[in-house]
Scaffold this motif. Structure first.
Motif, mmCIF file in Angstrom:
data_model
loop_
_atom_site.group_PDB
_atom_site.id
_atom_site.type_symbol
_atom_site.label_atom_id
_atom_site.label_comp_id
_atom_site.label_asym_id
_atom_site.label_seq_id
_atom_site.Cartn_x
_atom_site.Cartn_y
_atom_site.Cartn_z
ATOM 1 N N MET A 7 0.766 -1.498 0.419
ATOM 2 C CA MET A 7 0.190 -0.216 -0.192
ATOM 3 C C MET A 7 1.056 1.390 0.022
ATOM 4 N N CYS A 8 2.468 1.098 0.053
ATOM 5 C CA CYS A 8 2.832 1.748 -0.530
ATOM 6 C C CYS A 8 3.508 3.314 0.696
ATOM 7 N N ILE A 9 2.670 2.916 1.972
ATOM 8 C CA ILE A 9 2.788 3.712 3.174
ATOM 9 C C ILE A 9 4.556 2.823 3.680
ATOM 10 N N PRO A 10 4.774 3.985 4.647
ATOM 11 C CA PRO A 10 6.529 4.185 5.675
ATOM 12 C C PRO A 10 5.816 3.294 6.455
ATOM 13 N N MET A 11 6.600 2.598 7.223
ATOM 14 C CA MET A 11 6.792 2.000 8.426
ATOM 15 C C MET A 11 7.991 1.923 8.643
ATOM 16 N N ARG A 57 8.065 -1.813 -7.216
ATOM 17 C CA ARG A 57 6.377 -2.756 -7.811
ATOM 18 C C ARG A 57 6.572 -3.485 -8.806
ATOM 19 N N LYS A 58 7.856 -2.720 -9.619
ATOM 20 C CA LYS A 58 8.085 -3.275 -10.834
ATOM 21 C C LYS A 58 9.327 -3.723 -10.514
ATOM 22 N N THR A 59 10.233 -3.712 -9.908
ATOM 23 C CA THR A 59 11.164 -4.817 -10.134
ATOM 24 C C THR A 59 11.853 -5.911 -9.092
ATOM 25 N N SER A 60 11.805 -5.388 -7.253
ATOM 26 C CA SER A 60 11.295 -5.891 -6.059
ATOM 27 C C SER A 60 11.463 -7.366 -6.399
ATOM 28 N N PRO A 61 11.915 -7.878 -6.216
ATOM 29 C CA PRO A 61 12.274 -9.297 -5.755
ATOM 30 C C PRO A 61 11.053 -9.728 -5.003
ATOM 31 N N LEU A 62 10.272 -8.944 -4.104
ATOM 32 C CA LEU A 62 9.050 -8.895 -3.169
ATOM 33 C C LEU A 62 7.828 -9.329 -3.624
ATOM 34 N N TRP A 63 8.038 -8.835 -4.709
ATOM 35 C CA TRP A 63 6.507 -8.413 -6.078
ATOM 36 C C TRP A 63 6.788 -9.378 -6.871
ATOM 37 N N ASN A 64 7.349 -9.922 -6.813
ATOM 38 C CA ASN A 64 7.713 -11.368 -8.227
ATOM 39 C C ASN A 64 7.366 -12.920 -7.815
ATOM 40 N N GLY A 65 6.467 -13.198 -7.607
ATOM 41 C CA GLY A 65 5.712 -14.367 -7.467
ATOM 42 C C GLY A 65 6.675 -15.530 -8.369
ATOM 43 N N LYS A 66 6.571 -15.310 -9.526
ATOM 44 C CA LYS A 66 7.305 -16.424 -10.005
ATOM 45 C C LYS A 66 8.688 -16.838 -10.218
ATOM 46 N N GLN A 67 9.378 -15.301 -9.730
ATOM 47 C CA GLN A 67 10.840 -15.175 -9.753
ATOM 48 C C GLN A 67 11.164 -16.102 -8.233
ATOM 49 N N PHE A 68 9.685 -15.579 -7.206
ATOM 50 C CA PHE A 68 10.425 -16.901 -6.002
ATOM 51 C C PHE A 68 10.208 -18.288 -6.191
ATOM 52 N N THR A 69 9.223 -17.956 -7.000
ATOM 53 C CA THR A 69 8.831 -19.886 -7.276
ATOM 54 C C THR A 69 9.742 -20.653 -7.759
ATOM 55 N N ARG A 70 10.558 -19.587 -9.316
ATOM 56 C CA ARG A 70 11.809 -20.791 -9.704
ATOM 57 C C ARG A 70 12.844 -20.914 -8.621
ATOM 58 N N TYR A 94 11.743 -6.995 8.317
ATOM 59 C CA TYR A 94 13.783 -5.926 7.713
ATOM 60 C C TYR A 94 13.673 -6.317 6.599
ATOM 61 N N THR A 95 13.639 -8.189 6.181
ATOM 62 C CA THR A 95 13.831 -8.157 5.136
ATOM 63 C C THR A 95 13.200 -8.565 4.312
ATOM 64 N N MET A 96 11.689 -7.799 4.118
ATOM 65 C CA MET A 96 10.791 -7.594 3.732
ATOM 66 C C MET A 96 11.378 -6.316 2.885
ATOM 67 N N MET A 97 11.151 -5.157 3.793
ATOM 68 C CA MET A 97 11.606 -3.764 3.529
ATOM 69 C C MET A 97 12.959 -3.526 2.773
ATOM 70 N N MET A 98 13.807 -4.142 3.040
ATOM 71 C CA MET A 98 15.490 -4.777 2.324
ATOM 72 C C MET A 98 14.909 -4.785 0.932
ATOM 73 N N ASN A 99 14.358 -6.191 0.740
ATOM 74 C CA ASN A 99 13.449 -6.678 -0.410
ATOM 75 C C ASN A 99 13.158 -5.874 -1.236
ATOM 76 N N ALA A 100 12.396 -4.973 -0.342
ATOM 77 C CA ALA A 100 11.702 -3.740 -1.171
ATOM 78 C C ALA A 100 12.625 -2.084 -1.822
ATOM 79 N N GLY A 101 13.838 -2.303 -1.397
ATOM 80 C CA GLY A 101 14.134 -1.021 -1.051
ATOM 81 C C GLY A 101 14.388 -0.342 -0.506
ATOM 82 N N ILE A 102 13.845 -0.602 -0.204
ATOM 83 C CA ILE A 102 13.549 0.780 1.847
ATOM 84 C C ILE A 102 14.647 0.049 3.307
#
Length: 740
Positions: A648-652, A710-723, A666-674
């Motif tokens: 939802m693009c909200i700072p935390m 959303r365009k580049t992060s591995p966090l938002w790439n279900g297909k890449q994660f599945t591979r 921590y890992t989710m923010m790092m993987n989102a580039g924040i």
């Protein structure tokens, strides 16, 4: 065969026609017999029965009443009993032939002549369920409860009563009349409590845990306790049911009663855990929770020292998650993982003894199959969970199921305690697997996993469900992996725990029994989340448009007082700011908890807002948009809630710890580039919270970065994660096949 009261040629001949279904010929014989021998009453009984079966109900009644018309009271009573006996015999015969509609018609006639024949009424009740015309009102219409509650002596078939009770509760367990029927049955089992327990407890657990009707399940347990007030088996479950129903005070009181009644050390561990569960889930009871937690740690250490070798199956199941709340109270993985590992080893030792036959069979089967395995075949991957539904695990795991390469992997789903009619996401999972298995019995599921020749079994539950723990302990698959749900279980039967470079520190392998398998970027990847229409507005909450809004949406047991105090300190430093508090808990105790902290920190409680739980996850996510900043919890972070916040693009703001639960955000923010908002100390947590609250431009910058992610992060790439997961599975299998 029909039983004739005056066997003669008339009866024998009529009987042949009757059993052959030639009712007209049989009726003619009885009419002739009545003409010749009008005083033989049995002719009338059978003639009326034949007329009834031909649909001539009025003629049947007239025939029977005509035979009794001139009799004295004593004679009529005898004749009435004879007629009822004839009808009962035929009703039983029809039931044995599964001709239930005919049997019901005959028993309705019995009811006309013997309206308080309780055994006949019980049969009628069962027939209404068999014929699926039971509404719940049948008990009242038949007058069964009224008769059972009467003080008159009843010629009651107790076995029939018990069976009928079981049938009614299985069919309509939560209907008020079913509960009244249960209560009406209690006096008849004063000397046979166990027989009733074998019916009531499984029904209560089924409707409580599978159907989520916790109040109805609790009522059934309460009814049983009228007969056996100190039955610890029932009291232990009752504590959970009331806590699940949101009646925390009652659930805590019953858990304390449970603790006072049990003596065995393993039972004490479980009972104390039930107290802690109630206190933590309600939230706000931190002083008492810490006391009970210290007692829990002491009890578990005593159990580890005793090292029991032959615990019962029930005690093993209750010990799996005895250490569950530790990780919500303190961040000390070196100590607590060690305790968890030892506790699970004790469970495994007893299971090795109890289920030696299965464990040996599976182990030898794996070795045999390893020698026979074909090259270049699909890997059989099994996923086991009770959470593949509208649940955090269900929402996150779906992308793995969506993107699996079916050319290389065959996917099996082992679903526990799930009710597909109640959950659309669960129905989605059912069509996303190649083979479905559903059961609540751990031996049945274990055997199915073994027969399916699963190569790698993925446990999504960890210690959150005892049934899953029982299955994993038997090792029905040669490779077993824990992923996503909670932390690693510590079970000796689990080979790998899925992590990533951030969610566990480099030193973590020192205190993990499982081999930590680190994926290259993130241990979870999703394509996104559905977002609905928001149901909260600032003006409705009496919050100014220009105010800074902080939000923390976590369950009661994540609200540690230390992190809650830091959250209020942030609020104090940011003018015109408000704090929204949301999450499953006891509303009253959470308000008292935060009001007390606010008073200590010198904060006006009018700046606090308590939000209700919403009906759907999509609305919950939409409502996150009301917040400017989300404040994470510690030592147990959000996981799904963190992903939703970032989507939802909200700072935390999050504080990073050592244990898995303290590093999710921590890992989710790092993987989102924040990196903005990641704190390593209490001081940094407050500093980030204040800075984000005062710096609108920084918040906007973070929101933009999150949107771009959303365009580049591995966090938002279900297909890449599945591979990446599939690559891990393939490597795990290669290691296994190459091992000696």
């Amino acid at each position: 065969m029909l039983s004739f009261t005056t066997p003669n040629e008339w009866h024998h001949q009529a009987e042949k026609y009757f059993l052959a279904g030639n009712y007209s010929q049989a009726a003619s014989l009885y009419e002739e017999a009545i003409t010749l021998e009008p005083d033989v009453k049995s002719y009338y009984w059978y003639l009326g029965l034949i007329l009834l079966l031909q649909g001539q109900d009025v003629e049947a009644q007239t025939t029977w009443l005509m035979a009794m018309m001139e009799g004295k009271t004593e004679q009529v009573e005898i004749w009435n009993n004879e007629l009822v006996k004839v009808l009962q015999t035929e009703a039983k015969r029809r039931e044995s032939l599964q001709e239930y509609t005919i049997a019901e018609k005959i028993r309705q006639s019995i009811k006309e002549f013997s309206p308080e024949d309780i055994n006949n009424l019980l049969h009628l009740l069962q027939l209404s369920i068999t014929l699926e015309n039971y509404t719940g009102e049948n008990l009242t219409e038949l007058g069964i409860n009224k008769i059972l509650q009467s003080k008159s002596a009843l010629k009651l078939d107790l076995e029939l009563l018990l069976y009928t009770l079981k049938t009614v509760l299985n069919y309509a367990p939560a209907h008020p009349s079913s509960l009244e029927f249960t209560e009406s049955c209690l006096p008849y089992f004063q000397g046979n409590n166990k027989a009733l327990l074998f019916i009531l407890l499984p029904v209560a657990l089924e409707i409580g845990y599978s159907q989520k009707q916790f109040h109805a399940a609790a009522q059934i347990c309460e009814l049983y306790l009228q007969l056996s007030p100190n039955n610890t088996e029932v009291i232990g479950h009752l504590a959970s049911l009331y806590q699940n129903a949101g009646e925390y005070k009652k659930g805590i009181e019953i858990a304390k009663l449970f603790f006072s009644l049990v003596q065995d050390l393993a039972d004490k561990v479980f009972a104390n855990r039930q107290i802690l569960r109630g206190l933590m889930t309600a939230g706000g009871h931190w002083e008492e929770s810490c006391y009970v937690y210290e007692r829990q740690e002491s009890l578990i250490k005593s159990l580890i020292e005793d090292n029991p070798k032959e615990l019962s199956a029930a005690r093993i199941s209750r010990l799996f998650n005895a250490n569950y709340f530790t990780f919500y109270i303190e961040d000390n993985p070196q100590k607590n993982r060690n305790i968890q590992n030892q506790l699970l080893q004790i469970c495994q030792n007893s299971i090795n003894t109890l289920e030696r036959e299965y464990i040996t069979k599976y182990s030898q089967g794996h070795l045999f199959r390893k020698k026979q395995t074909q090259i270049n075949r699909k890997l059989n991957i099994g996923y086991i969970s009770h959470c593949l539904r509208s649940h955090s695990v269900g929402w996150l795991a779906r992308w793995l199921f969506q993107h699996h390469d079916r050319e290389k992997f065959q996917i099996h789903g082992y679903f526990i305690n799930t009710n597909p009619t109640l959950d659309a996401l669960h129905e989605w999972y059912l069509i996303k697997v190649d083979k479905i298995s559903k059961s609540d019995e751990y031996l049945q599921i274990s055997e199915q996993i073994y027969q399916d020749e699963i190569d790698i079994l993925i446990d999504l539950d960890s210690i959150t469900l005892d049934t899953t723990c029982d299955i994993i302990a038997l090792k029905p698959a040669p490779i077993q992996v824990t992923w996503l749900g909670w932390d690693a279980s510590g079970s000796p039967s689990v080979d790998y725990f899925i992590a990533d470079p951030y969610v566990l520190p480099d030193s973590a392998q020192e205190y993990y029994k499982e081999q930590i398998w680190r994926l290259p970027q993130t241990y979870i990847g999703v394509d996104g989340f559905e977002v609905g229409v928001p149901t909260v507005r600032r003006d409705e909450l009496d919050i100014p448009d220009d105010a800074v809004v902080y939000l923390c949406g976590q369950r009661g047991f994540k609200r540690h007082p230390d992190i809650s105090r830091l959250q209020l300190q942030i609020l104090k430093e940011v003018p015109n700011s408000y704090f929204l508090i949301k999450g499953i808990s006891d509303e009253e105790s959470i308000k008292i908890f935060f009001d007390g902290l606010a008073e200590e920190e010198g904060i006006d409680i009018s700046r606090l807002r308590f939000l209700p739980i919403v009906a759907t996850e999509s609305v919950h996510r939409a409502n996150l948009g009301i917040a400017d900043i989300v404040l994470d919890t510690y030592p147990y972070n959000g996981a799904t809630t963190t992903l939703e916040t970032l989507w939802m693009c909200i700072p935390m703001v999050t504080k990073v710890g050592e244990q898995f639960a303290a590093r999710n955000s921590y890992t989710m923010m790092m993987n989102a580039g924040i990196t903005e908002g990641i704190a390593w100390t209490d001081e940094e947590y407050v500093e980030w919270g204040v800075r984000l609250g005062k710096d609108k431009a920084l918040r906007q910058q973070i929101a933009w970065k999150l949107k771009q992610s959303r365009k580049t992060s591995p966090l938002w790439n279900g297909k890449q994660f599945t591979r990446e997961m599939e690559k891990a599975y393939t490597q795990m299998w290669e290691i296994y096949m190459n091992s000696q």
